[in-house]
Design a protein around this motif. Sequence first.
Motif, mmCIF file in Angstrom:
data_model
loop_
_atom_site.group_PDB
_atom_site.id
_atom_site.type_symbol
_atom_site.label_atom_id
_atom_site.label_comp_id
_atom_site.label_asym_id
_atom_site.label_seq_id
_atom_site.Cartn_x
_atom_site.Cartn_y
_atom_site.Cartn_z
ATOM 1 N N UNK A 140 19.821 10.789 -36.537
ATOM 2 C CA UNK A 140 19.447 10.722 -35.119
ATOM 3 C C UNK A 140 20.322 9.745 -34.354
ATOM 4 N N UNK A 141 20.612 8.598 -34.964
ATOM 5 C CA UNK A 141 21.485 7.614 -34.310
ATOM 6 C C UNK A 141 22.878 8.185 -34.116
ATOM 7 N N UNK A 142 23.365 8.911 -35.122
ATOM 8 C CA UNK A 142 24.686 9.546 -35.008
ATOM 9 C C UNK A 142 24.685 10.582 -33.892
ATOM 10 N N UNK A 143 23.603 11.325 -33.765
ATOM 11 C CA UNK A 143 23.523 12.352 -32.724
ATOM 12 C C UNK A 143 23.551 11.768 -31.326
ATOM 13 N N UNK A 197 19.886 13.529 -26.570
ATOM 14 C CA UNK A 197 18.472 13.214 -26.740
ATOM 15 C C UNK A 197 17.665 14.417 -27.206
ATOM 16 N N UNK A 198 18.020 15.645 -26.729
ATOM 17 C CA UNK A 198 17.252 16.825 -27.122
ATOM 18 C C UNK A 198 17.371 17.087 -28.617
ATOM 19 N N UNK A 199 18.563 16.839 -29.193
ATOM 20 C CA UNK A 199 18.745 17.014 -30.634
ATOM 21 C C UNK A 199 17.916 15.991 -31.413
ATOM 22 N N UNK A 200 17.833 14.758 -30.895
ATOM 23 C CA UNK A 200 17.026 13.731 -31.556
ATOM 24 C C UNK A 200 15.554 14.113 -31.522
ATOM 25 N N UNK A 201 15.097 14.635 -30.385
ATOM 26 C CA UNK A 201 13.709 15.069 -30.284
ATOM 27 C C UNK A 201 13.391 16.151 -31.306
ATOM 28 N N UNK A 202 14.329 17.077 -31.491
ATOM 29 C CA UNK A 202 14.094 18.181 -32.424
ATOM 30 C C UNK A 202 14.126 17.698 -33.870
#
Length: 459
Positions: free
Chosen positions: A50-53, A88-93
């Motif tokens: 998530x941090x990388x994303x 942020x949307x990728x982290x949410x998913x």
Amino acid sequence: MCTPCCVSQLACCCGSAACSCCCNCCPKIKQSTGTRFMYALYFLMVTVICIIMMSPTVEDEMKLRIPYYNKMCEKMTAGENCKKLVGYSAVYKMCFGMACFFFFFFIITFRINNSTGCRAAIHNGFWLLKFILLVGCCAGAFYLPQQDTFLEIWRYIGAVGGGFFLVIQLMLLVEFAHRWNTNWSSGVKYNRLWYAALAFVTLVLFSVAVGAVVFMGVFYTHPEACLYNKIFLGINGSLCLIVSLLAISPFIQKLQPKSGLLQPGVISVYVMYLTFSAFSSKPTEFIEIDGKNKTVCVFPFNSGQESDKKIVTAIGTVILFACIIYSCLTSTTRRSSAALRVYRDSEPEIERARCCFCCGDDTEDTDEEKTGSGQNVLYDEQEATIYSYSYFHFVFFLGSLYVMMTVTNWFHYDNHNIEELLEGSWSVFWIKMVSCWVCLFLYIVTLVAPMICPKRFEA
């Protein structure tokens, strides 16, 4: 020599046996500890992703170093430059998938009282299959329909769940401070060096707290600006002094003889860190000096405006990982569960003082068994479980939501990236400031609760 060890590890991953985590050259590990370690490893892995994303630097490096990057993104239907896999949307998913994973295990492990059943075997083994399930949950989240609606609703669910986890984290910090003092104080009657160690650590903690107050008073206040900084620094500093005096007051000492200055020292240092972090998270203030706008109340060294952000981000990342892992791994032990219910007399009568007290277990050693040729596994749950499986997974579920909200800067997530995690956000400022007061309130409750409800704290 490595072949038998590798075979045992593969058997651990594919079967229901407890995971030994390493080879036989390593110290023995308990079944309950190994299980929680593996879940924590999965949790950390998704958090790092998530941090990388959220890092545009990583995205730019991928564009430069991966051949045919755009074509690969098109074939994966990830959008131009893989926009669906970053931000942020990728982290949410990703966090939605991880939250579903732990919530699923929360359901299937509900009301497990012994480790001999089928559901307990699923909890303690089959790590490769569980890893595949975790990957499937995270990948499947990217194919959810009506993603705009999902992101909006999931944001508020994440805020509520992350807030609950933050409260649990603060409660465990208070429990950690009490346990530290209790453990080291128990060694005083056997060896006076423990008293010297207790006094030295207490002195260091209060020196750091007072130094932090002076530092922020000098560099994070200004005669003509930064009114919030001056008010809240005075309030938090005064509250830390009050709880320190309360901890050693005669009526508290009468009910809790082991209450001392170590606990308020730990609380004061953490409150000062949160205060410093809140000040650094606040939007930048400017004042006009000689006809020019000048930035005030920022970190005094190097670049000024950006150094405090980098330092807070670095320290905050370390504390984030430490708090999450400590919260998830210890919140289900008998001692910590009692602390979360505000019981203070839950410590065993016989306490063995040790430097690494937080690594101690709630049970005594039992007969040791070997997992193939790998690391020795101590099966400490043969008679009954020593922690709540379902509650353990529920804490990880809340931790997934907390990571999601922290990495995306809580409510201000639009066009955000990890390099500017704490860049001028009032939401982060107020969350951290309120966290200071909640932490102090929880510690005061542990001090005064025996006077209000004496029967609840009887041994």
